[in-house]
Design a protein around this motif. Structure first.
Motif, PDB file in Angstrom:
ATOM      1  N   VAL A  71       1.356  -2.795   0.017  1.00 40.32           N
ATOM      2  CA  VAL A  71       1.947  -1.492   0.342  1.00 40.32           C
ATOM      3  C   VAL A  71       1.259  -0.444  -0.515  1.00 40.32           C
ATOM      4  N   GLN A  72       0.960   0.694   0.093  1.00 40.08           N
ATOM      5  CA  GLN A  72       0.329   1.783  -0.649  1.00 40.08           C
ATOM      6  C   GLN A  72       1.148   3.055  -0.485  1.00 40.08           C
ATOM      7  N   GLY A  73       1.152   3.861  -1.518  1.00 39.67           N
ATOM      8  CA  GLY A  73       1.818   5.155  -1.463  1.00 39.67           C
ATOM      9  C   GLY A  73       3.323   5.105  -1.591  1.00 39.67           C
ATOM     10  N   VAL A  74       3.852   4.064  -2.225  1.00 44.57           N
ATOM     11  CA  VAL A  74       5.299   3.952  -2.425  1.00 44.57           C
ATOM     12  C   VAL A  74       5.681   4.692  -3.704  1.00 44.57           C
ATOM     13  N   THR A  75       6.902   5.211  -3.753  1.00 38.52           N
ATOM     14  CA  THR A  75       7.395   5.846  -4.976  1.00 38.52           C
ATOM     15  C   THR A  75       7.957   4.760  -5.884  1.00 38.52           C
ATOM     16  N   PRO A  76       7.348   4.557  -7.059  1.00 38.07           N
ATOM     17  CA  PRO A  76       7.849   3.525  -7.974  1.00 38.07           C
ATOM     18  C   PRO A  76       9.251   3.880  -8.480  1.00 38.07           C
ATOM     19  N   GLY A  94       1.877 -17.387  -6.342  1.00 40.60           N
ATOM     20  CA  GLY A  94       1.450 -16.005  -6.456  1.00 40.60           C
ATOM     21  C   GLY A  94       2.558 -15.096  -6.957  1.00 40.60           C
ATOM     22  N   ALA A  95       2.235 -13.792  -6.996  1.00 37.65           N
ATOM     23  CA  ALA A  95       3.190 -12.815  -7.513  1.00 37.65           C
ATOM     24  C   ALA A  95       2.872 -11.427  -6.987  1.00 37.65           C
ATOM     25  N   PHE A  96       3.922 -10.618  -6.881  1.00 36.57           N
ATOM     26  CA  PHE A  96       3.775  -9.207  -6.559  1.00 36.57           C
ATOM     27  C   PHE A  96       3.491  -8.453  -7.844  1.00 36.57           C
ATOM     28  N   SER A  97       2.740  -7.377  -7.717  1.00 33.49           N
ATOM     29  CA  SER A  97       2.519  -6.472  -8.839  1.00 33.49           C
ATOM     30  C   SER A  97       2.498  -5.052  -8.292  1.00 33.49           C
ATOM     31  N   MET A  98       2.721  -4.091  -9.180  1.00 32.86           N
ATOM     32  CA  MET A  98       2.720  -2.691  -8.781  1.00 32.86           C
ATOM     33  C   MET A  98       1.858  -1.928  -9.768  1.00 32.86           C
ATOM     34  N   VAL A  99       0.905  -1.187  -9.229  1.00 35.21           N
ATOM     35  CA  VAL A  99       0.053  -0.334 -10.039  1.00 35.21           C
ATOM     36  C   VAL A  99       0.193   1.069  -9.473  1.00 35.21           C
ATOM     37  N   GLY A 100       0.883   1.937 -10.219  1.00 31.94           N
ATOM     38  CA  GLY A 100       1.164   3.283  -9.713  1.00 31.94           C
ATOM     39  C   GLY A 100       1.931   3.175  -8.404  1.00 31.94           C
ATOM     40  N   PRO A 101       1.434   3.817  -7.342  1.00 25.78           N
ATOM     41  CA  PRO A 101       2.142   3.801  -6.066  1.00 25.78           C
ATOM     42  C   PRO A 101       1.737   2.650  -5.132  1.00 25.78           C
ATOM     43  N   ASP A 102       1.022   1.668  -5.651  1.00 21.95           N
ATOM     44  CA  ASP A 102       0.503   0.580  -4.809  1.00 21.95           C
ATOM     45  C   ASP A 102       1.077  -0.766  -5.225  1.00 21.95           C
ATOM     46  N   ILE A 103       1.416  -1.576  -4.208  1.00 15.64           N
ATOM     47  CA  ILE A 103       1.958  -2.913  -4.435  1.00 15.64           C
ATOM     48  C   ILE A 103       0.961  -3.935  -3.907  1.00 15.64           C
ATOM     49  N   PHE A 104       0.723  -4.948  -4.712  1.00 14.14           N
ATOM     50  CA  PHE A 104      -0.217  -6.012  -4.374  1.00 14.14           C
ATOM     51  C   PHE A 104       0.509  -7.352  -4.427  1.00 14.14           C
ATOM     52  N   PHE A 105      -0.062  -8.333  -3.740  1.00 16.23           N
ATOM     53  CA  PHE A 105       0.390  -9.710  -3.889  1.00 16.23           C
ATOM     54  C   PHE A 105      -0.857 -10.533  -4.166  1.00 16.23           C
ATOM     55  N   SER A 106      -0.830 -11.375  -5.198  1.00 15.78           N
ATOM     56  CA  SER A 106      -2.035 -12.131  -5.540  1.00 15.78           C
ATOM     57  C   SER A 106      -1.706 -13.540  -6.003  1.00 15.78           C
ATOM     58  N   ASP A 134       5.472  -6.900   3.509  1.00 18.62           N
ATOM     59  CA  ASP A 134       5.025  -5.505   3.488  1.00 18.62           C
ATOM     60  C   ASP A 134       5.911  -4.582   4.323  1.00 18.62           C
ATOM     61  N   ASP A 135       6.265  -5.001   5.541  1.00 20.58           N
ATOM     62  CA  ASP A 135       7.117  -4.151   6.383  1.00 20.58           C
ATOM     63  C   ASP A 135       8.517  -4.000   5.793  1.00 20.58           C
ATOM     64  N   ARG A 136       9.035  -5.078   5.194  1.00 19.95           N
ATOM     65  CA  ARG A 136      10.368  -4.997   4.557  1.00 19.95           C
ATOM     66  C   ARG A 136      10.369  -3.994   3.408  1.00 19.95           C
ATOM     67  N   ILE A 137       9.311  -4.050   2.592  1.00 20.42           N
ATOM     68  CA  ILE A 137       9.214  -3.138   1.448  1.00 20.42           C
ATOM     69  C   ILE A 137       9.084  -1.700   1.939  1.00 20.42           C
ATOM     70  N   VAL A 138       8.228  -1.475   2.944  1.00 20.40           N
ATOM     71  CA  VAL A 138       8.039  -0.124   3.481  1.00 20.40           C
ATOM     72  C   VAL A 138       9.340   0.417   4.063  1.00 20.40           C
ATOM     73  N   GLU A 144       3.170   2.874   2.957  1.00 18.01           N
ATOM     74  CA  GLU A 144       2.499   2.385   4.162  1.00 18.01           C
ATOM     75  C   GLU A 144       1.940   1.006   3.888  1.00 18.01           C
ATOM     76  N   THR A 145       1.870   0.179   4.925  1.00 18.58           N
ATOM     77  CA  THR A 145       1.166  -1.092   4.768  1.00 18.58           C
ATOM     78  C   THR A 145      -0.318  -0.786   4.612  1.00 18.58           C
ATOM     79  N   ALA A 146      -1.074  -1.746   4.106  1.00 23.22           N
ATOM     80  CA  ALA A 146      -2.508  -1.545   3.903  1.00 23.22           C
ATOM     81  C   ALA A 146      -3.209  -1.217   5.212  1.00 23.22           C
ATOM     82  N   LEU A 147      -2.845  -1.895   6.298  1.00 24.67           N
ATOM     83  CA  LEU A 147      -3.491  -1.628   7.585  1.00 24.67           C
ATOM     84  C   LEU A 147      -3.106  -0.262   8.131  1.00 24.67           C
ATOM     85  N   GLU A 148      -1.858   0.168   7.916  1.00 26.78           N
ATOM     86  CA  GLU A 148      -1.473   1.524   8.319  1.00 26.78           C
ATOM     87  C   GLU A 148      -2.300   2.550   7.559  1.00 26.78           C
ATOM     88  N   ARG A 149      -2.508   2.307   6.272  1.00 29.60           N
ATOM     89  CA  ARG A 149      -3.290   3.231   5.450  1.00 29.60           C
ATOM     90  C   ARG A 149      -4.736   3.297   5.941  1.00 29.60           C
TER      91      ARG A 149
END
Length: 165
Positions: A71-76, A94-106, A134-138, A144-149
């Motif tokens: 997910v990108q552009g989320v308000t932390p 794996g794990a979720f992480s958040m860097v600024g307004p972006d959420i990753f899973f790795s 991703d859709d649940r979080i959005v 936005e999801t990465a593909l939406e972005r």
């Protein structure tokens, strides 16, 4: 004339693992992008965008990290961070992480003894988990999801190109 940038490997093992991953991707994945100056690959897998990076681990191994742009552009917020920590306790790897307004899973693993089916299974697991959430979080927290972005970015670039012609 374009200058070709060369990859910078820190250990012999990192280079060997990188070449093995590239070989598997060339054989098993329809399309991927090889970053010209880093030991990274990018690919669309299912409905997400994945980055595969290979970093040295001591002298005789390398860490392969598969990262999904979730997910990108989320308000932390505190609630979002709390939700991601709860999800980390539930997901099987794996794990979720958040860097600024972006959420990753790795998911990361050692690569010296990598097999093709292990790489594909990890790609599939990371993409599936990222796509699952991703859709649940959005819907709950925005962004936005990465593909939406990517789609929005392509649309804006196309519109800008049309207006300049």
């Amino acid at each position: 004339m374009s200058s070709r940038r060369t990859k910078k490997f820190h250990t012999q093992c990192q280079e060997e693992v990188y070449r093995q991953v590239k070989s598997y991707l060339d054989e098993l994945v329809d399309e991927h992008f090889d970053d010209a100056s880093h030991c990274d690959f990018y690919l669309k897998y299912g409905s997400t965008v994945l980055e595969i990076s290979i970093d040295p681990y001591e002298e005789d191994d390398a860490v392969i990290e598969i990262l999904a742009f979730c997910v990108q552009g989320v308000t932390p917020t505190f609630e979002l961070a709390e939700e991601l920590l709860r999800l980390n306790a539930e997901v099987p790897l794996g794990a979720f992480s958040m860097v600024g307004p972006d959420i990753f899973f790795s998911h990361s693993f050692l690569g010296r003894r990598l097999r093709g089916e292990q790489l594909i299974a990890s790609l599939d697991a990371v993409a599936s988990i990222a796509d699952d959430y991703d859709d649940r979080i959005v819907s709950k927290y925005g962004g936005e999801t990465a593909l939406e972005r990517l789609s929005t970015k392509r649309h804006k670039q196309h519109a800008a190109a049309v207006h300049t012609n």
